[in-house]
Design a protein around this motif. Structure first.
Motif, short mmCIF file in Angstrom:
data_model
loop_
_atom_site.label_atom_id
_atom_site.label_comp_id
_atom_site.label_asym_id
_atom_site.label_seq_id
_atom_site.Cartn_x
_atom_site.Cartn_y
_atom_site.Cartn_z
N LEU A 182 0.77 -1.23 -0.12
CA LEU A 182 0.00 -0.10 0.03
C LEU A 182 0.91 1.34 0.09
O LEU A 182 0.35 2.49 0.32
N ALA A 183 2.14 0.98 -0.23
CA ALA A 183 2.96 2.46 -0.32
C ALA A 183 2.74 3.35 -1.50
O ALA A 183 2.00 2.68 -2.52
N LEU A 184 3.30 4.37 -1.50
CA LEU A 184 3.00 5.31 -2.77
C LEU A 184 4.19 4.54 -3.76
O LEU A 184 5.06 3.88 -3.48
N GLY A 185 3.82 4.84 -4.95
CA GLY A 185 4.61 4.47 -6.37
C GLY A 185 4.28 3.11 -6.69
O GLY A 185 2.99 2.68 -7.01
N ILE A 186 5.17 1.97 -6.72
CA ILE A 186 4.85 0.49 -7.57
C ILE A 186 3.62 0.04 -6.85
O ILE A 186 2.84 -0.56 -7.13
N ASP A 187 3.69 -0.14 -5.49
CA ASP A 187 2.77 -0.89 -4.64
C ASP A 187 1.29 -0.19 -4.82
O ASP A 187 0.23 -0.89 -5.27
N GLY A 188 1.25 1.12 -4.81
CA GLY A 188 -0.12 1.48 -5.20
C GLY A 188 -0.69 1.35 -6.60
O GLY A 188 -1.59 1.07 -6.75
N VAL A 189 0.30 1.55 -7.63
CA VAL A 189 -0.13 1.37 -8.94
C VAL A 189 -0.57 -0.44 -9.10
O VAL A 189 -1.35 -0.81 -9.81
N CYS A 190 0.17 -1.23 -8.16
CA CYS A 190 -0.32 -2.64 -8.47
C CYS A 190 -1.58 -2.89 -7.90
O CYS A 190 -2.44 -3.69 -8.38
N PRO A 207 0.07 5.03 3.84
CA PRO A 207 -0.17 6.56 3.72
C PRO A 207 -1.58 7.11 3.70
O PRO A 207 -2.31 6.33 3.06
N LYS A 208 -1.86 8.23 4.10
CA LYS A 208 -3.15 8.73 4.28
C LYS A 208 -3.75 8.80 2.79
O LYS A 208 -4.84 8.82 2.37
N ARG A 209 -2.95 9.17 1.92
CA ARG A 209 -3.23 9.32 0.41
C ARG A 209 -3.84 8.34 -0.20
O ARG A 209 -4.57 8.23 -1.15
N HIS A 210 -3.54 7.05 0.59
CA HIS A 210 -4.21 5.76 0.01
C HIS A 210 -5.60 5.25 0.73
O HIS A 210 -5.91 4.02 0.87
N LEU A 211 -6.15 6.10 1.56
CA LEU A 211 -7.16 5.75 2.35
C LEU A 211 -8.38 5.36 1.29
O LEU A 211 -8.98 4.32 1.67
N ALA A 212 -8.68 6.20 0.29
CA ALA A 212 -9.69 5.70 -0.72
C ALA A 212 -9.03 4.01 -1.61
O ALA A 212 -10.29 3.50 -1.68
#
Length: 366
Positions: free
Chosen positions: A151-159, A183-188
């Motif tokens: 769930l990290a920013l970058g590749i994790d989120g893309v996957c 990160p809070k940015r990935h709440l949604a």
């Protein structure tokens, strides 16, 4: 298993024992023949001979302070607390050294035991890295593989997003408690994972925030849930390489996508391949190695139909890299004016052969 059960309370007490991490906890359990009940049946003198000081022995006997919180937390919809003796605790994870004593989960916990591939990479990926991640993940989903990441920013989120967009299942392992999502940015994105049949996982108490030391521990769970770990772009000092090392220590396969020598985000992957990781060009390299059924889907995206570019523009294409290439660099390599190059790049983009990104252009696969 209900949170009020004595067994759950014992696991909570062991997990919260001061100065004892997962490694120390499993050493204690080994002395108690692997049975959590047996650990609590021994006299203080025996526990002292095993290395527990007085404060630790007192804490072990005391009702865990997290007991009431766990009870309340598990009353919420789709909230689960799994211990190693729970029937839904994932078998592959139970096999690893220092397996988590507690798995706080939100979502469909049955997803924890599905066929999974861990996919990780840089927090600052290039355009090509993100494109490779999307294509590989979509192909893996088509082969009925669940995608596990951090769930990290970058590749994790893309996957995670690519898996969801393809209608697949994805699992996110956090380096914080589930009520302090980072990160809070990935709440949604986290909400979408749960809504589409995936699961959020953490070994940390729900209110714990992210700490630097949490993430290496989180990484061993990412690799431990899956039979293999795929690394897509990683610098030489990347946390993704920690996940790959955990996978090797756990006896799992490691895969890596190669990259250009000039790309610092590819150096870690290239090193992994040099050290024996399986080079991945297509998901056939993964499903074949792991013996999984399913028709591999080509990574190469079909190019949109368009008017073919002129010969001058085609010759210019060799001066555009698969990483971001500035217009100045393209012009210098081609020996042309910037004005001429811009026009030809637009023509190439209309033909689907390059893509405009921040800082310049990248060449598309195919």
């Amino acid at each position: 298993m209900a949170p009020s059960d004595t067994g759950v309370l014992r696991w909570l007490a062991l997990a919260d024992l001061p100065g004892i991490g997962p490694v120390g906890a499993w050493r204690l359990l080994a002395r108690a023949e692997g049975r959590i009940e047996s650990l609590f049946e021994h006299a203080d003198a025996v526990l002292a001979s095993w290395g527990l000081n007085e404060a630790q022995r007192v804490a072990l006997r005391r009702p865990p302070k997290m007991g009431a919180l766990a009870h309340d937390w598990m009353q919420r919809p789709d909230h689960h607390l799994l211990t190693p003796d729970h029937p839904l605790y994932p078998p592959l994870l139970r096999e690893i050294p220092a397996a988590p004593l507690l798995l706080w989960c939100r979502g469909r916990v049955e997803a924890l035991s599905t066929r999974q591939l861990a996919v990780v990479g840089s927090r600052h990926p290039t355009f090509s890295g993100k494109e490779n991640a999307r294509r590989l993940v979509q192909a893996l989903v088509a082969a009925k593989v669940a995608i596990t990441s951090g769930l990290a920013l970058g590749i994790d989120g893309v996957c995670h997003e690519a898996a969801l967009d393809a209608g697949g299942i994805t699992l996110a392992v956090l380096g914080s408690g589930l009520d302090s999502l980072y990160p809070k940015r990935h709440l949604a994105l986290a909400e979408r994972i749960v809504a589409q049949g995936g699961v959020l996982v953490s070994e940390f108490f729900p209110q714990q925030g992210p700490l630097a030391e949490h993430f290496p521990r989180r990484n061993r769970i990412i690799s431990g849930l899956a039979l293999g770990t795929l690394v897509i772009e990683a610098a030489e000092q990347s946390g993704s390489l920690i996940t790959a090392r955990h996978a090797l220590e756990q006896g799992r396969d490691v895969f890596a996508v190669p990259g250009a020598l000039q790309n610092p985000q590819a150096l870690g992957c290239n090193r992994l391949i040099q050290q024996g990781a399986k080079l991945v060009l297509d998901i056939a390299d993964i499903v074949g190695e792991l013996g999984w059924p399913g028709a591999p889907v080509s990574m190469t995206a079909s190019m949109p139909e368009a008017e073919p570019p002129g010969l001058l523009s085609i010759s210019l294409l060799d001066n555009v890299d698969y990483e971001t290439t500035s217009v100045d660099v393209v012009a210098a390599r081609a020996g042309l004016s910037i004005e001429s190059v811009i026009g030809q790049l637009v023509e190439l983009e209309l033909a689907g052969l390059v893509t405009s990104v921040a800082g310049g252009y990248v060449r598309r696969g195919g």
